[in-house]
Design a protein around this motif. Structure first.
Motif, PDB file in Angstrom:
ATOM      1  N   SER A 100       0.827  -1.210   0.000  1.00 49.55           N
ATOM      2  CA  SER A 100       0.000   0.000   0.000  1.00 49.55           C
ATOM      3  C   SER A 100       0.863   1.263   0.000  1.00 49.55           C
ATOM      4  N   LEU A 101       1.995   1.218   0.700  1.00 50.76           N
ATOM      5  CA  LEU A 101       2.900   2.382   0.722  1.00 50.76           C
ATOM      6  C   LEU A 101       3.443   2.663  -0.682  1.00 50.76           C
ATOM      7  N   ILE A 102       3.876   1.595  -1.367  1.00 50.46           N
ATOM      8  CA  ILE A 102       4.398   1.754  -2.731  1.00 50.46           C
ATOM      9  C   ILE A 102       3.289   2.200  -3.669  1.00 50.46           C
ATOM     10  N   LEU A 103       2.124   1.566  -3.534  1.00 49.00           N
ATOM     11  CA  LEU A 103       0.993   1.881  -4.401  1.00 49.00           C
ATOM     12  C   LEU A 103       0.529   3.322  -4.202  1.00 49.00           C
ATOM     13  N   THR A 104       0.541   3.787  -2.950  1.00 48.00           N
ATOM     14  CA  THR A 104       0.140   5.173  -2.671  1.00 48.00           C
ATOM     15  C   THR A 104       1.026   6.158  -3.412  1.00 48.00           C
ATOM     16  N   MET A 105       2.337   5.950  -3.334  1.00 54.27           N
ATOM     17  CA  MET A 105       3.270   6.840  -4.035  1.00 54.27           C
ATOM     18  C   MET A 105       3.074   6.756  -5.542  1.00 54.27           C
ATOM     19  N   ASN A 106       2.827   5.544  -6.040  1.00 51.81           N
ATOM     20  CA  ASN A 106       2.606   5.360  -7.472  1.00 51.81           C
ATOM     21  C   ASN A 106       1.352   6.092  -7.946  1.00 51.81           C
ATOM     22  N   LEU A 107       0.246   5.908  -7.235  1.00 54.99           N
ATOM     23  CA  LEU A 107      -1.026   6.498  -7.652  1.00 54.99           C
ATOM     24  C   LEU A 107      -1.023   8.024  -7.530  1.00 54.99           C
ATOM     25  N   LEU A 108      -0.401   8.553  -6.463  1.00 56.78           N
ATOM     26  CA  LEU A 108      -0.386  10.005  -6.267  1.00 56.78           C
ATOM     27  C   LEU A 108       0.470  10.707  -7.326  1.00 56.78           C
ATOM     28  N   THR A 109       1.650  10.153  -7.599  1.00 59.85           N
ATOM     29  CA  THR A 109       2.512  10.764  -8.609  1.00 59.85           C
ATOM     30  C   THR A 109       1.913  10.602 -10.004  1.00 59.85           C
ATOM     31  N   GLU A 110       1.295   9.432 -10.239  1.00 57.49           N
ATOM     32  CA  GLU A 110       0.672   9.185 -11.541  1.00 57.49           C
ATOM     33  C   GLU A 110      -0.504  10.121 -11.780  1.00 57.49           C
ATOM     34  N   LYS A 111      -1.340  10.295 -10.743  1.00 54.89           N
ATOM     35  CA  LYS A 111      -2.490  11.174 -10.879  1.00 54.89           C
ATOM     36  C   LYS A 111      -2.043  12.621 -11.135  1.00 54.89           C
ATOM     37  N   ALA A 112      -0.983  13.052 -10.443  1.00 56.43           N
ATOM     38  CA  ALA A 112      -0.461  14.407 -10.639  1.00 56.43           C
ATOM     39  C   ALA A 112       0.082  14.574 -12.057  1.00 56.43           C
ATOM     40  N   GLY A 113       0.717  13.527 -12.589  1.00 55.81           N
ATOM     41  CA  GLY A 113       1.254  13.600 -13.941  1.00 55.81           C
ATOM     42  C   GLY A 113       0.172  13.597 -14.998  1.00 55.81           C
ATOM     43  N   ILE A 114      -0.836  12.741 -14.814  1.00 56.54           N
ATOM     44  CA  ILE A 114      -1.919  12.641 -15.789  1.00 56.54           C
ATOM     45  C   ILE A 114      -2.684  13.948 -15.906  1.00 56.54           C
ATOM     46  N   SER A 115      -2.880  14.629 -14.774  1.00 61.06           N
ATOM     47  CA  SER A 115      -3.637  15.878 -14.782  1.00 61.06           C
ATOM     48  C   SER A 115      -2.906  16.995 -15.511  1.00 61.06           C
ATOM     49  N   ARG A 116      -1.603  16.814 -15.764  1.00 63.97           N
ATOM     50  CA  ARG A 116      -0.801  17.846 -16.413  1.00 63.97           C
ATOM     51  C   ARG A 116      -0.390  17.484 -17.837  1.00 63.97           C
ATOM     52  N   LEU A 117      -0.764  16.276 -18.287  1.00 63.77           N
ATOM     53  CA  LEU A 117      -0.367  15.817 -19.616  1.00 63.77           C
ATOM     54  C   LEU A 117      -1.569  15.305 -20.400  1.00 63.77           C
ATOM     55  N   ALA A 118      -1.419  15.240 -21.710  1.00 57.82           N
ATOM     56  CA  ALA A 118      -2.436  14.605 -22.549  1.00 57.82           C
ATOM     57  C   ALA A 118      -2.447  13.109 -22.231  1.00 57.82           C
ATOM     58  N   ILE A 139      -4.264 -10.287  -0.015  1.00 55.01           N
ATOM     59  CA  ILE A 139      -3.256  -9.234  -0.129  1.00 55.01           C
ATOM     60  C   ILE A 139      -3.852  -8.015  -0.814  1.00 55.01           C
ATOM     61  N   CYS A 140      -4.657  -8.253  -1.855  1.00 53.43           N
ATOM     62  CA  CYS A 140      -5.256  -7.151  -2.609  1.00 53.43           C
ATOM     63  C   CYS A 140      -6.217  -6.354  -1.737  1.00 53.43           C
ATOM     64  N   ILE A 141      -7.048  -7.029  -0.959  1.00 57.02           N
ATOM     65  CA  ILE A 141      -7.999  -6.336  -0.098  1.00 57.02           C
ATOM     66  C   ILE A 141      -7.267  -5.518   0.964  1.00 57.02           C
ATOM     67  N   VAL A 142      -6.253  -6.109   1.574  1.00 57.54           N
ATOM     68  CA  VAL A 142      -5.494  -5.416   2.623  1.00 57.54           C
ATOM     69  C   VAL A 142      -4.769  -4.198   2.063  1.00 57.54           C
ATOM     70  N   GLN A 143      -4.144  -4.346   0.884  1.00 59.10           N
ATOM     71  CA  GLN A 143      -3.417  -3.209   0.316  1.00 59.10           C
ATOM     72  C   GLN A 143      -4.358  -2.073  -0.057  1.00 59.10           C
ATOM     73  N   MET A 144      -5.561  -2.398  -0.563  1.00 63.83           N
ATOM     74  CA  MET A 144      -6.522  -1.360  -0.901  1.00 63.83           C
ATOM     75  C   MET A 144      -7.044  -0.660   0.356  1.00 63.83           C
ATOM     76  N   PHE A 145      -7.255  -1.430   1.421  1.00 63.48           N
ATOM     77  CA  PHE A 145      -7.715  -0.857   2.684  1.00 63.48           C
ATOM     78  C   PHE A 145      -6.692   0.144   3.222  1.00 63.48           C
ATOM     79  N   PHE A 146      -5.428  -0.254   3.281  1.00 66.39           N
ATOM     80  CA  PHE A 146      -4.391   0.625   3.815  1.00 66.39           C
ATOM     81  C   PHE A 146      -4.143   1.824   2.897  1.00 66.39           C
ATOM     82  N   THR A 147      -4.236   1.609   1.593  1.00 64.22           N
ATOM     83  CA  THR A 147      -4.053   2.722   0.649  1.00 64.22           C
ATOM     84  C   THR A 147      -5.136   3.765   0.849  1.00 64.22           C
ATOM     85  N   ALA A 148      -6.389   3.318   1.030  1.00 63.55           N
ATOM     86  CA  ALA A 148      -7.496   4.242   1.290  1.00 63.55           C
ATOM     87  C   ALA A 148      -7.297   4.948   2.626  1.00 63.55           C
TER      88      ALA A 148
END
Length: 306
Positions: A71-89, A175-184
């Motif tokens: 979840s820690l890795i996924l959080t960093m991935n999703l936050l940086t990805e979302k910030a990049g997508i909002s600024r690019l085509a 694992i998927c349920i736990v990682q999504m819970f902690f990410t949220a």
């Protein structure tokens, strides 16, 4: 599950993630990245828990620990990805995300896992396709959005390698349920620090709710649980090779979908050529002809020596 069946499922994930760029682009400009993380991952965790509630009884300490680390890795991935997508085509963001195909083999080298010759050649061909798609110019990527996407690409590579290991050790669903819970949960804590009103500070329009629900169901719940199952029977390189075809899907979706849904982009000769080169690179990386040639050469050398 066979490797062929696993690859088919991975292709379906690629479609979900490619489409997600278009829906993320439709979110309001002032919509908090932490709110996005909390809502999409929270809804995804609730959906998976409701569907697989019987398996929750099998939760154990090792699953909680590994799910939290993911979840820690996924959080960093999703936050940086979302910030990049909002600024690019959408197409540009997807092309940058595909650089994971180069990072995964490099990171695996540090873990003493040598990629095959086909993996390396395929990665370079895909990299060339990414360059061609931009017309050999960085003008369309010369902003902070590109830096965010590259950071997201790094975290995506780390996440792929970690999932490849953990999915073979634990029950993928849990694992998927736990990682999504902690990410949220992490997203909500960051959201509360940013804005204490959290859920009550959002204007819930029909467009916002539809985008969030679609992203939560397809790009989070479905995509990640299938990813976990697929990596139990596959490997990090194969997953990354299939994921590298994402720019091709994104390009097609951005043209086919109406402009109101984030699409409507014009197709250029360079983008088509780049997509074709990426496809060739993905095929080369997935084959083994260079390895067979290497083995035949070693066999002949042994025969000549004897």
């Amino acid at each position: 599950m066979t490797k062929k069946e696993s690859n088919i499922l991975l292709l379906s994930i690629t479609l979900c993630w490619a489409a997600s760029y278009l829906f993320i682009k439709n979110l309001p400009d002032d919509f908090s990245s932490y709110a996005y993380l909390t809502l999409t991952c929270g809804i995804a965790a609730a959906l998976m828990a409701a569907i697989f509630w019987r398996q929750l009884k099998k939760l154990k300490k090792s699953v909680w620990i590994k799910g939290f680390l993911l979840s820690l890795i996924l959080t960093m991935n999703l936050l940086t990805e979302k910030a990049g997508i909002s600024r690019l085509a959408p197409a540009n963001a997807s092309f940058l995300a595909a650089l994971t195909i180069i990072l995964v083999p490099v990171l695996l080298l540090f873990l003493h896992q040598k990629p095959t010759r086909n993996n390396v050649l395929g990665a370079f061909i895909i990299g060339a396709g990414l360059c061609v798609s931009t017309g050999f110019t960085v003008s369309g990527f010369y902003n902070t959005g590109s830096l965010y996407m590259l950071a997201g690409c790094f975290f995506s590579a780390v996440y792929t390698i970690a999932v490849d290991r953990y999915a073979k050790q634990e029950e993928p669903v849990l694992i998927c349920i736990v990682q999504m819970f902690f990410t949220a949960l992490i997203g909500f804590i960051l959201w509360y620090i940013e804005d204490a009103s959290t859920f009550w500070g959002i204007t819930y329009t029909r467009e916002l709710l539809s985008n969030i629900i679609i992203l939560a169901f397809f790009a989070k719940a479905y995509a990640y649980i299938v990813l976990m199952f697929s990596q139990k029977y596959s490997d990090a390189i194969s997953v990354t090779v299939i994921a590298s075809t994402e720019p091709i899907v994104t390009l097609g979706l951005s043209v086919l979908l109406p402009a109101a849904y984030g699409g409507g982009e014009n197709v250029t000769a360079s983008s088509i050529a780049g997509a074709l080169i990426i496809a060739v690179g993905a095929i080369v990386a997935g084959l083994t002809f260079l390895e067979r040639k290497k083995q035949e050469g070693e066999r002949r050398e042994k025969q000549n020596a004897s």
